[in-house]
Enzyme design. Structure first.
Site, PDB file in Angstrom:
ATOM      1  N   ASP A 140      -7.029  -2.737  -7.528  1.00 25.59           N
ATOM      2  CA  ASP A 140      -7.587  -3.304  -6.297  1.00 25.59           C
ATOM      3  C   ASP A 140      -7.875  -4.783  -6.492  1.00 25.59           C
ATOM      4  O   ASP A 140      -8.194  -5.240  -7.584  1.00 25.59           O
ATOM      5  CB  ASP A 140      -8.854  -2.567  -5.842  1.00 25.59           C
ATOM      6  CG  ASP A 140      -9.170  -2.937  -4.399  1.00 25.59           C
ATOM      7  OD1 ASP A 140      -8.577  -2.334  -3.498  1.00 25.59           O
ATOM      8  OD2 ASP A 140      -9.975  -3.867  -4.180  1.00 25.59           O
TER       9      ASP A 140
ATOM     10  N   ARG B 218       0.824  -1.220   0.000  1.00 23.84           N
ATOM     11  CA  ARG B 218       0.000   0.000   0.000  1.00 23.84           C
ATOM     12  C   ARG B 218       0.855   1.266   0.000  1.00 23.84           C
ATOM     13  O   ARG B 218       0.560   2.211   0.721  1.00 23.84           O
ATOM     14  CB  ARG B 218      -0.925   0.043   1.208  1.00 23.84           C
ATOM     15  CG  ARG B 218      -2.103  -0.883   1.143  1.00 23.84           C
ATOM     16  CD  ARG B 218      -3.222  -0.305   0.290  1.00 23.84           C
ATOM     17  NE  ARG B 218      -4.250  -1.318   0.106  1.00 23.84           N
ATOM     18  CZ  ARG B 218      -5.351  -1.396   0.863  1.00 23.84           C
ATOM     19  NH1 ARG B 218      -5.561  -0.512   1.799  1.00 23.84           N
ATOM     20  NH2 ARG B 218      -6.216  -2.337   0.628  1.00 23.84           N
TER      21      ARG B 218
ATOM     22  N   ARG C  66      -7.678  11.734  -5.277  1.00 23.88           N
ATOM     23  CA  ARG C  66      -8.934  11.173  -4.778  1.00 23.88           C
ATOM     24  C   ARG C  66     -10.035  12.221  -4.599  1.00 23.88           C
ATOM     25  O   ARG C  66     -11.214  11.878  -4.551  1.00 23.88           O
ATOM     26  CB  ARG C  66      -8.700  10.417  -3.459  1.00 23.88           C
ATOM     27  CG  ARG C  66      -8.169   9.026  -3.619  1.00 23.88           C
ATOM     28  CD  ARG C  66      -9.249   8.041  -4.093  1.00 23.88           C
ATOM     29  NE  ARG C  66     -10.050   7.569  -2.974  1.00 23.88           N
ATOM     30  CZ  ARG C  66     -11.355   7.729  -2.868  1.00 23.88           C
ATOM     31  NH1 ARG C  66     -12.023   8.361  -3.808  1.00 23.88           N
ATOM     32  NH2 ARG C  66     -11.998   7.251  -1.826  1.00 23.88           N
TER      33      ARG C  66
ATOM     34  N   ARG D 294      -3.881   6.622   1.007  1.00 26.34           N
ATOM     35  CA  ARG D 294      -4.385   7.860   1.611  1.00 26.34           C
ATOM     36  C   ARG D 294      -3.406   8.574   2.516  1.00 26.34           C
ATOM     37  O   ARG D 294      -3.595   9.744   2.826  1.00 26.34           O
ATOM     38  CB  ARG D 294      -5.676   7.566   2.380  1.00 26.34           C
ATOM     39  CG  ARG D 294      -6.858   7.367   1.457  1.00 26.34           C
ATOM     40  CD  ARG D 294      -8.015   6.749   2.189  1.00 26.34           C
ATOM     41  NE  ARG D 294      -7.647   5.423   2.660  1.00 26.34           N
ATOM     42  CZ  ARG D 294      -8.480   4.598   3.287  1.00 26.34           C
ATOM     43  NH1 ARG D 294      -9.714   4.973   3.535  1.00 26.34           N
ATOM     44  NH2 ARG D 294      -8.093   3.402   3.656  1.00 26.34           N
TER      45      ARG D 294
ATOM     46  N   TYR E 245     -14.396 -12.663  -0.136  1.00 20.87           N
ATOM     47  CA  TYR E 245     -15.098 -11.396  -0.411  1.00 20.87           C
ATOM     48  C   TYR E 245     -16.407 -11.641  -1.152  1.00 20.87           C
ATOM     49  O   TYR E 245     -17.423 -11.003  -0.899  1.00 20.87           O
ATOM     50  CB  TYR E 245     -14.217 -10.456  -1.243  1.00 20.87           C
ATOM     51  CG  TYR E 245     -13.322  -9.597  -0.390  1.00 20.87           C
ATOM     52  CD1 TYR E 245     -13.854  -8.589   0.409  1.00 20.87           C
ATOM     53  CD2 TYR E 245     -11.951  -9.772  -0.374  1.00 20.87           C
ATOM     54  CE1 TYR E 245     -13.044  -7.800   1.201  1.00 20.87           C
ATOM     55  CE2 TYR E 245     -11.132  -8.991   0.415  1.00 20.87           C
ATOM     56  CZ  TYR E 245     -11.680  -8.002   1.199  1.00 20.87           C
ATOM     57  OH  TYR E 245     -10.896  -7.223   1.984  1.00 20.87           O
TER      58      TYR E 245
END
Ligand code: CP3
Length: 363
Positions: free
Chosen positions: A90, A41, A54, A45, A166
């Site tokens: 992703d 990652r 974003r 963010r 998921y």
């Protein structure tokens, strides 16, 4: 601390220290001038530049616009000065061409609108549209053209178990009850689901390799929810098939999971070139479980990045010392960088790894 024995790389091809990127060489357990470093990652963010992008685009929009995805990938790698760039994408993107809609809800993470619960839900899933994911390949081409051989380019996908979880849970999960219900209760549906996932992921990885990915990382992020016996009986074979399919494309595979201390030996038996270690176990212990025939990647606790720099340095050096200069260590975190991580601490770790000298550290 109990450093593992230094042994020469298994592959004794005539070979100079300069061929190939430092990162790729370490994946293949070849000697390197210093330990390569990158971060799970690394684009996210915590980084101001990413937050700016974003403001104008959703996560999925960034993934689907190759120019934007490439820019985010390149900016993060250059700002940190790391040895590898992981493509911005992703784990859940392959759900869409299989026929499952999902979205990312603020604060909630991913939400799959109609999670799979029965064999009837599994049957209509499509396996013939992996080409719809070509936008990821276009982004990789741009990143590869930018870095050429200077950095390793990492493509990725989810492991069959983690992706299936998921699809069945409909999002993140604490106890994986629905997943395990299908696994134990309708093993035929479970196996059909994993087979379908493998077909799509194999084609998805092929697109990424053809576009210039040097290595594929397979994220089995939630495999730690499985007991060893369940991993062996319900997930191992599917992961092994995917690992082998990707290796046949001519690139090494990194196989990563979290809370895997009890699973590492079996995970290594998939044949993956590199095993990603989480931070809960010392690196040397993890490497012993994995065995000398595999490289390892890891394993700093991502929350150490919030510690005072002296503590951070102590932990970074402990990891490097326990790897003991043995070919096949890639420095990384034990899981992804979290939001609010100070970017200067991430940069400081890069500097520490780059400046580390094993002999000097022993004085
Ligand atoms: O720099 C990089 O590492 C590349 C980008 C990347 C993303 N997702 C972008 C992203 C990678 C490698 C992933 C993989 C991924 N996605 C995993 C496996 C890695 C792991 O952490 O084990 C998983 C489990 C997912 C699924 C996923 N995507 C979740 C659970 C979330 C929400 C978590 C959160 O922190 O909100 C995401 C969203 C996501 N994917 C973000 C990023 C940068 C953050 C959200 C955003 O930008 O809106």
């Amino acid at each position: 601390m109990n450093p593992i024995d230094p042994i020469p790389a298994a592959d004794a091809l005539p070979d100079t220290i300069l061929d190939g990127s430092r990162f790729l060489r370490a994946c293949l357990r070849r000697p390197v001038d210093r330990t390569p470093v990158w971060f799970l990652r690394q684009a996210g963010r915590y980084m101001q530049e990413y937050r700016e992008v974003r403001k104008h685009h959703t996560l999925v929009e960034i993934c689907k616009q190759p120019q934007l995805a490439a820019e985010v990938t390149i900016t993060a790698a250059e700002k940190l000065g790391v040895d590898a760039a992981i493509i911005f994408a992703d784990l859940l993107l392959p759900l869409e061409p299989m026929g499952l809609d999902f979205e990312f809800q603020a604060g909630e993470g991913p939400v799959v609108h109609h999670p799979l619960r029965t064999a009837e839900d599994v049957r209509p899933l499509r396996t013939d549209r992996a080409d719809d994911l070509a936008y990821v390949a276009r982004a990789i081409e741009k990143v590869a053209a930018h870095f050429r051989d200077r950095l390793g380019i990492i493509g990725f996908c989810g492991a069959p178990y983690t992706l299936a979880s998921y699809m069945i849970e409909g999002g993140g999960s604490k106890n994986f009850i629905h997943t395990k219900q299908m696994m134990y209760g309708d093993t035929t549906a479970w196996r059909i689901l994993l087979d379908k996932i493998i077909v799509v992921l194999t084609e998805y990885c092929r697109l990424q390799v053809q576009a210039g990915a040097d290595v594929i990382q397979i994220f089995d992020s939630w495999v730690g929810s499985l007991a060893l016996a369940d991993y062996r009986d319900y997930a191992f074979e599917a992961s092994s098939r995917l690992v082998r399919a990707v290796q046949q494309m001519g690139v090494p595979v990194i196989y990563f999971g979290v809370e895997t201390a009890g699973l590492l030996t079996q995970m290594a038996a998939t044949g993956a070139d590199v095993i990603g270690l989480d931070w809960r176990q010392p690196l040397d212990e993890g490497w012993r479980a994995v065995g000398p025939g595999h490289a390892v990647q890891g394993n700093l606790d991502p929350i150490t990045l919030f510690a005072p720099v002296e503590v951070l340095e102590l932990r970074v050096r402990e990891i490097l010392r326990s790897a003991n200069g043995r070919p096949g260590h890639i420095f990384n975190l034990g899981h992804g960088i979290v939001p609010d991580t100070p970017v200067e601490n991430v940069q400081a770790v890069v500097k520490m790894v780059k400046e580390f000298r094993l002999n000097a550290a022993r004085d």
